[in-house]
Enzyme design. Structure first.
Site: not given
Ligand code: DHB
Ligand code: FE
Length: 288
Positions: A12, A59, A192, A239
């Site tokens: 995303h 977030h 990431h 995530e």
């Protein structure tokens, strides 16, 4: 009764939203990424979902560090996006299905998942971008139920707990008396790390292993702790918990429809996995 037609897990990264807003889908940098969503949308049109249940991580738009639920379920009739500072357009609201949300919440609390219920919930890029990848533009052909899992404020829930959450959501969905097709999504990842000494960290070997295991042996992934995931996939690669929750909802056996791995997009290894449900374990039990 409702049925789960399949699952879609996708990255995303906010830059995807920027590329969609600018119409860069055919740009050489973006094409290998966006092309994977064309057959995905064709599959979605074939399985005809009425509702999408989306595991995503907020977030900092809806929850901040001062109040951080581990699991939060949307129970609103619509969900709005807002300016997060990425320069992305603010999109029209996404319709919800409050009745189904409350059914899912009832099922989760009965199974001892003491979730936070959100009758108002702002949805950030973790929700909005995956919706835009499957239903581009302002079209809103499905109702949505967002389920947020904390990946921001430690301690984080474990992979095993997120997988079990997905299984419980799956049971609740299959016991809903209305005749609905439900698509389950998990967004974020893959590896990431956006900050700190390891900023830019990508672990292709672990990503490819975990995509494969998610299809055929998801329980093996529940042996990891959340901190193992941080180490193996990066601070934000955790995530992947959303992918595990999605997979939990699908039941034992799934058929792979589409897999794509494209790294990096921004500083993230982007990936897509589309799975079709092959059996509905709870229904089989009652039929036996
Ligand atoms: C990026 C990735 C994310 O998952 C996110 O939430 C924000 C930014 C990135 O790679 O830029
Ligand atoms: Fe993210």
């Amino acid at each position: 009764m409702s049925r789960i037609v399949g699952g879609v897990a996708t990255s995303h990264v906010p830059a995807i939203g920027g590329a969609m807003a600018k119409g860069l889908q055919q740009d050489p940098y973006w094409k290998p990424f966006f092309d994977a969503y064309v057959p995905t949308r064709e599959w979605v049109a074939k399985v005809k979902p009425d509702v999408v249940v989306m595991f995503y991580n907020d977030h900092g738009l809806n929850f901040f560090l001062d109040k951080m639920p581990t699991f939060a379920v949307g129970a609103a009739s619509e969900y709005v996006s807002a300016d997060e500072g990425w320069g992305l357009p603010i999109l029209p609201p996404f319709p919800g299905d409050a009745d189904l949300s409350w059914h899912v919440i009832e099922g989760l609390v009965a199974e001892e998942f003491d979730v936070t219920t959100c009758q108002e919930m702002k949805v950030d890029h973790g929700f909005v971008i995956p919706m835009g990848l499957l239903w581009p533009g302002d079209q809103r052909p499905v109702r949505a139920i967002p389920i947020a899992i904390n990946t921001v404020q430690h301690p984080l829930p474990s992979p095993a707990r997120c997988y079990k959450l997905g299984q419980a959501v799956g049971r609740a969905l299959r016991s809903y008396p209305k005749d609905l097709n439900v698509l389950v999504m998990g967004t974020g990842g893959l590896s990431h790390q956006l900050d700190g000494e390891r900023a830019g960290f990508i672990n292709k070997k672990f990503d490819l292993f975990s995509m494969e295991a998610l299809i055929h042996d998801p329980a093996a992934l529940t042996e990891y702790s959340s901190l193992d995931l941080v180490e193996l996939a990066g601070n934000q690669g955790v995530e992947f918990l959303m992918w595990l929750a999605m997979r939990g909802a699908l039941g034992n056996s799934v058929k792979e429809i589409k897999r794509n791995y494209h790294a990096p997009i921004s500083s993230t290894a982007s990936a897509l996995l589309v799975l079709e449900t092959e059996e509905q374990p709870d229904l089989q039990l009652t039929a036996a």
